[in-house]
Design a protein around this motif. Structure first.
Motif, PDB file in Angstrom:
ATOM      1  N   VAL A  85       0.961  -1.208   0.020  1.00 28.64           N
ATOM      2  CA  VAL A  85       0.092  -0.113  -0.022  1.00 28.64           C
ATOM      3  C   VAL A  85       0.850   1.147  -0.113  1.00 28.64           C
ATOM      4  O   VAL A  85       0.597   2.217  -0.868  1.00 28.64           O
ATOM      5  CB  VAL A  85      -0.978   0.037   1.190  1.00 28.64           C
ATOM      6  CG1 VAL A  85      -1.602   1.189   1.353  1.00 28.64           C
ATOM      7  CG2 VAL A  85      -1.950  -1.129   1.017  1.00 28.64           C
ATOM      8  N   LEU A  86       1.831   1.065   1.014  1.00 28.03           N
ATOM      9  CA  LEU A  86       2.918   2.571   1.007  1.00 28.03           C
ATOM     10  C   LEU A  86       3.689   2.569  -0.636  1.00 28.03           C
ATOM     11  O   LEU A  86       3.426   3.722  -0.887  1.00 28.03           O
ATOM     12  CB  LEU A  86       3.858   2.240   2.217  1.00 28.03           C
ATOM     13  CG  LEU A  86       4.853   3.259   2.295  1.00 28.03           C
ATOM     14  CD1 LEU A  86       4.127   4.769   2.749  1.00 28.03           C
ATOM     15  CD2 LEU A  86       5.905   3.072   3.444  1.00 28.03           C
ATOM     16  N   SER A  87       3.729   1.619  -0.975  1.00 25.19           N
ATOM     17  CA  SER A  87       4.534   1.678  -2.137  1.00 25.19           C
ATOM     18  C   SER A  87       3.538   2.417  -3.428  1.00 25.19           C
ATOM     19  O   SER A  87       4.245   3.260  -4.278  1.00 25.19           O
ATOM     20  CB  SER A  87       5.136   0.406  -2.852  1.00 25.19           C
ATOM     21  OG  SER A  87       5.841   0.579  -3.887  1.00 25.19           O
ATOM     22  N   GLY A  88       2.377   2.009  -3.191  1.00 25.68           N
ATOM     23  CA  GLY A  88       1.223   2.510  -4.388  1.00 25.68           C
ATOM     24  C   GLY A  88       1.284   4.128  -4.183  1.00 25.68           C
ATOM     25  O   GLY A  88       0.929   4.878  -4.861  1.00 25.68           O
TER      26      GLY A  88
ATOM     27  N   LEU B  90      -2.276 -11.841  -8.515  1.00 25.49           N
ATOM     28  CA  LEU B  90      -3.451 -10.980  -8.512  1.00 25.49           C
ATOM     29  C   LEU B  90      -3.276  -9.464  -8.757  1.00 25.49           C
ATOM     30  O   LEU B  90      -3.896  -8.927  -9.665  1.00 25.49           O
ATOM     31  CB  LEU B  90      -4.117 -11.036  -7.244  1.00 25.49           C
ATOM     32  CG  LEU B  90      -5.385 -10.408  -6.815  1.00 25.49           C
ATOM     33  CD1 LEU B  90      -6.400 -10.974  -7.752  1.00 25.49           C
ATOM     34  CD2 LEU B  90      -5.956 -10.478  -5.492  1.00 25.49           C
ATOM     35  N   SER B  91      -2.020  -8.887  -8.278  1.00 24.04           N
ATOM     36  CA  SER B  91      -1.647  -7.531  -8.881  1.00 24.04           C
ATOM     37  C   SER B  91      -1.634  -7.357 -10.256  1.00 24.04           C
ATOM     38  O   SER B  91      -1.954  -6.337 -10.812  1.00 24.04           O
ATOM     39  CB  SER B  91      -0.497  -7.300  -8.047  1.00 24.04           C
ATOM     40  OG  SER B  91      -0.014  -6.118  -8.369  1.00 24.04           O
TER      41      SER B  91
ATOM     42  N   LEU C 138      -2.517   2.625  -7.586  1.00 21.59           N
ATOM     43  CA  LEU C 138      -3.162   3.037  -6.399  1.00 21.59           C
ATOM     44  C   LEU C 138      -4.494   2.148  -6.054  1.00 21.59           C
ATOM     45  O   LEU C 138      -4.783   1.674  -4.957  1.00 21.59           O
ATOM     46  CB  LEU C 138      -3.618   4.785  -6.414  1.00 21.59           C
ATOM     47  CG  LEU C 138      -4.146   5.140  -5.215  1.00 21.59           C
ATOM     48  CD1 LEU C 138      -3.454   5.084  -4.175  1.00 21.59           C
ATOM     49  CD2 LEU C 138      -4.612   6.772  -5.629  1.00 21.59           C
ATOM     50  N   TRP C 139      -5.330   1.910  -6.900  1.00 18.58           N
ATOM     51  CA  TRP C 139      -6.552   1.118  -7.005  1.00 18.58           C
ATOM     52  C   TRP C 139      -6.152  -0.078  -6.563  1.00 18.58           C
ATOM     53  O   TRP C 139      -6.691  -0.768  -5.815  1.00 18.58           O
ATOM     54  CB  TRP C 139      -7.422   1.345  -8.133  1.00 18.58           C
ATOM     55  CG  TRP C 139      -8.351   2.586  -7.863  1.00 18.58           C
ATOM     56  CD1 TRP C 139      -8.119   3.714  -8.892  1.00 18.58           C
ATOM     57  CD2 TRP C 139      -9.268   2.859  -7.056  1.00 18.58           C
ATOM     58  NE1 TRP C 139      -9.070   4.815  -8.540  1.00 18.58           N
ATOM     59  CE2 TRP C 139      -9.697   4.300  -7.412  1.00 18.58           C
ATOM     60  CE3 TRP C 139      -9.939   2.086  -6.029  1.00 18.58           C
ATOM     61  CZ2 TRP C 139     -10.944   4.612  -6.759  1.00 18.58           C
ATOM     62  CZ3 TRP C 139     -10.925   2.771  -5.387  1.00 18.58           C
ATOM     63  CH2 TRP C 139     -11.242   4.147  -5.569  1.00 18.58           C
TER      64      TRP C 139
ATOM     65  N   ALA D 179      -7.231  -2.130  -2.990  1.00 16.58           N
ATOM     66  CA  ALA D 179      -7.941  -3.670  -3.240  1.00 16.58           C
ATOM     67  C   ALA D 179      -7.245  -4.489  -1.831  1.00 16.58           C
ATOM     68  O   ALA D 179      -7.968  -5.294  -1.404  1.00 16.58           O
ATOM     69  CB  ALA D 179      -7.780  -4.292  -4.281  1.00 16.58           C
ATOM     70  N   PHE D 180      -5.982  -4.684  -1.902  1.00 16.09           N
ATOM     71  CA  PHE D 180      -5.282  -5.174  -0.748  1.00 16.09           C
ATOM     72  C   PHE D 180      -5.814  -4.731   0.572  1.00 16.09           C
ATOM     73  O   PHE D 180      -5.276  -5.694   1.638  1.00 16.09           O
ATOM     74  CB  PHE D 180      -3.804  -5.224  -1.219  1.00 16.09           C
ATOM     75  CG  PHE D 180      -3.357  -6.146  -2.318  1.00 16.09           C
ATOM     76  CD1 PHE D 180      -3.512  -7.521  -2.165  1.00 16.09           C
ATOM     77  CD2 PHE D 180      -3.181  -5.620  -3.476  1.00 16.09           C
ATOM     78  CE1 PHE D 180      -3.018  -8.252  -3.222  1.00 16.09           C
ATOM     79  CE2 PHE D 180      -2.687  -6.281  -4.576  1.00 16.09           C
ATOM     80  CZ  PHE D 180      -2.628  -7.539  -4.376  1.00 16.09           C
TER      81      PHE D 180
END
Length: 434
Positions: free
Chosen positions: A147-150, A268-269, A281-282, A286-287
């Motif tokens: 999440v942080l990476s996105g 999945l990504s 980002l989306w 989702a994760f």
């Protein structure tokens, strides 16, 4: 004060795990900014995990000999300074060196942090609950890194991904000594340096070769076999082989779940971005569905273990994780799997942490923490390589291969669940109720 110390240790553990994946989505920006080639990006991606996974057993041994607080503070200081250097790196080679140093610091801090749980919670019941919750922190860290990476890639320069590791390490180094009693003087003891070299080289070759070279994997396996043989003869083994008795199954379950999580989330990504057209980002958002399940699974396992025992909870966790993988395989609607699968892995990690750390002497807590973290670290590269290979066996359409790989991982977890639920006769079937 104990809760504050646990929160600080937990934040450090989450950060150490999140740092593995926090650079992943930012790699294209790193390449543009530092003008590196694809080979440079491979090293940037793998450097942290190689040193982290390879040095964990040595870090655990040092924590037992020198004192867990001392080794934890040292490891977090190295980790923080290396993170700052990574954020300021002017070239890719400097970034690679900084990532290696980050991993070395993490290898000192992670097993020492687990060993400190016994210091922070001397009461067995509170320690059991804390250990069960600790088991889900790696899942939390893996999700947090994605999440942080996105988020960083979307809104700020990639160098900001290293700000959180710097801040967490600075707080840990300055605050923890005031919350945890000082270590006793370092006790005498030898370090099996030949064994340390063999296991570090073996784990490094195994994790690096899993995604890049079958021959390197074979070399890693050979080095680990040689390491096991030397432990029989060493007067001060790095990992006493009798210590693994009764812990092999939970360590195997951790490796499989960690590998399934890394490989499953990777596939999945790719599907969400390349087939469904979601933005980074989306995809990261989702994760976030997995976060509540992860947070609930640790306390749930902590409540179930005193009633059912670690083996039964381990069996339940791996079975639930297998069901979650099957749901993830329904790629058109994988969102139920993003809830069920993390719940299963969280229960598995918590039960395994209790099984590995249970009945462990204070002078072996670092060793136990090193083994558990090593299982978590070698799982992702092995699982990712295996699932990508299986997915490639059914390339047309890609979704067919992704689903086949996830079903195969689910089958492996079902087999593990059966071993946990029905131990062989004459094996270690009794376990202490915590």
């Amino acid at each position: 004060m104990a809760r504050t110390a646990f929160a600080l240790l937990g934040a450090a553990q989450v950060t150490l795990i999140a740092t593995i994946t926090v650079i992943t989505v930012a790699l294209p920006a790193v390449q543009r900014d530092l003008r590196g080639d694809d080979a440079d990006l491979v090293l940037v991606t793998s450097a942290y995990g190689l040193s982290f996974g390879g040095l964990l057993l040595l870090g655990g041994r040092l924590a037992d000999l020198l004192g867990p607080r001392r080794v934890f503070v040292t490891g977090m200081a190295v980790f923080g300074l290396a993170s700052a250097a990574a954020g300021l790196a002017p070239r890719t080679d400097a970034l690679v060196i900084a990532r290696f140093a980050e991993g070395a610091g993490a290898a000192l801090a992670a097993p020492a942090a687990m060993a400190l749980l016994g210091v922070v919670f001397p009461d067995p019941r509170r320690r059991t609950r804390a250990t069960a919750l600790w088991g889900v922190l790696s899942s939390t860290g893996a999700t947090a890194g994605i999440v942080l990476s996105g988020v960083v890639t979307t809104w700020v320069p990639w160098r900001w991904v290293f700000l959180a590791p710097v801040v967490v390490s600075a707080v840990a180094v300055t605050v923890l000594p005031g919350l945890v009693p000082a270590d006793p003087p370092p006790r005498g003891g030898r370090i099996d340096w030949p064994g340390a070299v063999l296991v570090t080289a073996g784990l490094t070759a195994l994790t690096y070769g899993a995604e890049r070279s079958g021959w390197t994997v074979l070399a890693g396996v050979a080095l680990l076999v040689l390491f096991a043989l030397t432990q029989w003869r060493s007067p001060a083994p790095l990992t006493p082989l009798p210590f693994l008795r009764g812990r092999a199954l939970p360590l195997t379950a951790v490796t499989l779940c960690a590998g399934a999580m890394a490989g499953g989330f990777f596939l999945l990504s790719l599907y969400l971005q390349q087939v469904r057209g979601l933005s980074p980002l989306w995809t990261s958002a989702a994760f976030l569905l997995s976060a509540p399940a992860v947070l609930v699974s640790g306390p749930l396992a902590g409540r179930l273990v005193p009633r059912l025992g670690t083996r039964r909870v381990l069996a339940i966790g791996t079975a639930v994780a297998a069901a979650g993988l099957l749901l993830l395989g329904l790629l058109d609607a994988p969102y139920a799997g993003l809830v069920v699968f993390p719940c299963g892995t969280g229960m598995t990690f918590s039960a395994a942490a209790l099984a590995v750390m249970g009945d462990t002497r204070a002078d072996e807590a670092g060793l136990a923490g090193g083994l558990l973290n090593t299982a978590m670290e070698i799982g992702p590269p092995l699982g990712l390589a295996a699932l990508v290979l299986l997915a490639g066996a059914h390339p047309d359409p890609p979704s067919s291969g992704h689903a086949f790989a996830l079903r195969s991982a689910a089958a492996a977890l079902v087999i593990t669940a059966l071993f946990a639920a029905f131990p062989r006769r004459g094996g270690r079937t009794k376990e202490k109720k915590r």
